[in-house]
Design an enzyme around this catalytic site. Sequence first.
Site, PDB file in Angstrom:
ATOM      1  CE1 TYR A 138      -7.690  -7.137   4.425  1.00 31.65           C
ATOM      2  CE2 TYR A 138      -8.061  -9.239   3.332  1.00 31.65           C
ATOM      3  CZ  TYR A 138      -7.610  -7.926   3.306  1.00 31.65           C
ATOM      4  OH  TYR A 138      -7.078  -7.412   2.152  1.00 31.65           O
ATOM      5  CD  GLU A 139      -6.031  -5.225   9.763  1.00 30.70           C
ATOM      6  OE1 GLU A 139      -5.510  -6.331   9.919  1.00 30.70           O
ATOM      7  OE2 GLU A 139      -5.958  -4.322  10.604  1.00 30.70           O
TER       8      GLU A 139
END
Lengths: 470, 470
Positions: free
Chosen positions: A233-234
């Site tokens: 994620y991110e």
Amino acid sequence: MVVAQLYIDGKHHGIQMFIVQLRDLETHMPLPGVDIGEIGKKLGMAGVNQGFLGFKRVRIPRTNMLMRNAKVLPGGKFVQSPASRLNYMTMVFTRCLIVNLSYDCLLQAATIATRYSAVRRQSPINSSDPEPQIIDHVTQQQKLFPEIANGIAYRITGQHMWELYELTLKEIANGDYTRMADMHIVACALKVLSTTDGSFGVERLRLACGGHGYLTSTNFSTLYGNVIAAYTYEGENTVLLLQIGRYLVKTWTQLTQGKKMSPLAAYLAEIYDKPEIAAWNDSRSYLVKLLQFTAANKTRLAFENLTNRVNGGQTLEEASNNTGIELTQAAELHGRQFVASAFLEQITVAKKNQRSVALNSVLENILELYLVQTVLRHMNDILRFTPISDANLRSLQNRLELSLKKLRPDAVAICDGFDYHDRVLNSTLGCYDGNVYERLFEAAKKSPLNQKPVPDSFEKYLKPFLKSNL
Amino acid sequence: MVVAQLYIDGKHHGIQMFIVQLRDLETHMPLPGVDIGEIGKKLGMAGVNQGFLGFKRVRIPRTNMLMRNAKVLPGGKFVQSPASRLNYMTMVFTRCLIVNLSYDCLLQAATIATRYSAVRRQSPINSSDPEPQIIDHVTQQQKLFPEIANGIAYRITGQHMWELYELTLKEIANGDYTRMADMHIVACALKVLSTTDGSFGVERLRLACGGHGYLTSTNFSTLYGNVIAAYTYEGENTVLLLQIGRYLVKTWTQLTQGKKMSPLAAYLAEIYDKPEIAAWNDSRSYLVKLLQFTAANKTRLAFENLTNRVNGGQTLEEASNNTGIELTQAAELHGRQFVASAFLEQITVAKKNQRSVALNSVLENILELYLVQTVLRHMNDILRFTPISDANLRSLQNRLELSLKKLRPDAVAICDGFDYHDRVLNSTLGCYDGNVYERLFEAAKKSPLNQKPVPDSFEKYLKPFLKSNL
């Protein structure tokens, strides 16, 4: 909060953020056109209910857009952010947070595995002696201590990155955006490295606890689930490495054009101007120099191969794709040299005087272990660009073994110093009092299968089967 | 079945196996003195209820011991096994089985990730083009294809190992025990390498599927749980590497004494006699030679450092512990050269004529990818012992990229060829028909949180909270 591509009259204006009402305030029913639900069971983060979301003819008022930087005026006119990278600063912030998450998970796992290794006894070293604490096996030390060093390296480098982040924010408030590109790249690099090393470190530490590590009551699998999620994620790690790689190649192109470098790329300029490395010496700063020299040369290689492909008729983007493996390798090394040089600086210079002599001595050995280990792990690239003698390589192996030996008596105390409460560690193997086996039994006894001396399945399935005439 | 240390009148007679009744045949209650239960939740293998077991004054009849080899006579006299290593053959068998498990998990994961990568579209390569299948990104190919190659390498090498196993059994039946030591070592090495590469390969493949890979409905986490368990059971991997390492040092000692080598250690003798490597050439067999040369030199280094420690006054066992890191590294390389040379032999010589030209062509490219990738991964050690020019290293990078490119059009078909039924893969991402998104939605809709448009928690917790005057 909804993050979405903004189009006005078919024209694209990048990714923007909007506050969107999804459910009725009274009934909590999804509003018309909103298709919302939970995505199902995941390998970790059980307490977070990630959702899917679909919109069909949903109208979002203009003023629901977060308009600190980019704006949409009442007439529908789009006003660009004063600096296109300003939107990145939120991501930079989140990625800095992820570094914290990563070293936290890693140091918790290191605490659990180190404490367990001081309790567990197995395999006599001298067959006439009793079984030693497994932490006395050198191969066990090699599993535990480099992870302690990694965790501390990311913690200290992460703190330094927060300082850079605060500085960048101050400069932005004064209209100075020059540090943002550096900040973006270093946050990407630290996010990638800390989540990668954090995740696989947690798993190596779990494996260092043998069969017991396979029990969920140790809490290793929860820690792993938390930190490995951040690998994806991110900004998925490979995607970020490619961004860094393209930045490095762009930077190298600017070097060939005689342009000035930003602070965090200054080492590239130095090596570009003087493409030889000084003769070997045994200092720690030389190990950092080795990593920097290698990062620069991997950047040069990626630049050369990408340029050759462009000269051969490929578009820059096709060439970038085809040079992808080398771009990500250069990017990783750029991150490594940053962590190594920041860690060296923070331990031996920056905040040295704020610490006791005793603490500095422990931290210097951890720095030593970190640097030697990192250099050994990248020896495949280092040896390509620098002539290192067999004697030098033997000295590195000696330094590795010596730093492990030196860390041994302090290992448990160092982990105690991280100050994780037993409730935080939540682990049968990792408690402060070392009562591993009592806790393992207590946890096992709670298993549904252990609630009766004879499980119900015996009367229901096994007995009829045993009594049948099959 | 209980595996236990056998003592007679205080004298130790190794590990023996016994059939022991644990529960009453009628009531299924544990018999007196038997403390039995389940160990609790694990990170994988949910369907296997591993137990703990304690005995207090439990008497096991002599005839319950498995006495094919070692025996206890009615008077209590212990009769040794005709060859002390015969007991190992059961472990050798189990370790051969584990190789099957490992490549099976790895190839299932590779099938899931490869199929998904042919369905999923993301990130235009040329910004003017539509989003490509992610399998067209070179960095994605670098995540998928080496795992396919690893899986096939272990499958084919594993088959070869079974042939060696059958041969060893036949020889044992004729009273010839000479091949057993080789067989034991190679089974240890393949067990270690296949479970290590299998586990981290499954996880790399999961990570290659981005956020979707985090869903348990993909089945990646189950595969990982199965294969990583084998990293620890049936001989923990580091413990086995240390066994192999000690065998290698013993073998090197025998070389210094002019003794003859067994078939699987013959390469060590060759290099001991002629400690230079031939000049670089671009053949595949040269890559195997590089690995063998490096394995031999790592063995020599471990031998030298262990000998120095013994000469410095340490016991052999202390010296072994202190040389542990180098022993495990030599052991890993011994395993690598075995897989590489067996894979090369099986593809290009042994069973070549039993396969079609088309299949051989595909397999040869997989072999190429496997060898180049393995050599690149061990370049840190290879470059220490062999002078390889920058041009040679560039040629290896070219070969890597070329083999990926060549594999691209065949990748999905190769995975289809593994012939895993959708029911076996049991994955939302990996089905034969490629209907990924339909399956993801179907699976998500089964989540307990999606059974009502408004979860019960709204009326119970959220609404009272929202309506309160906090």
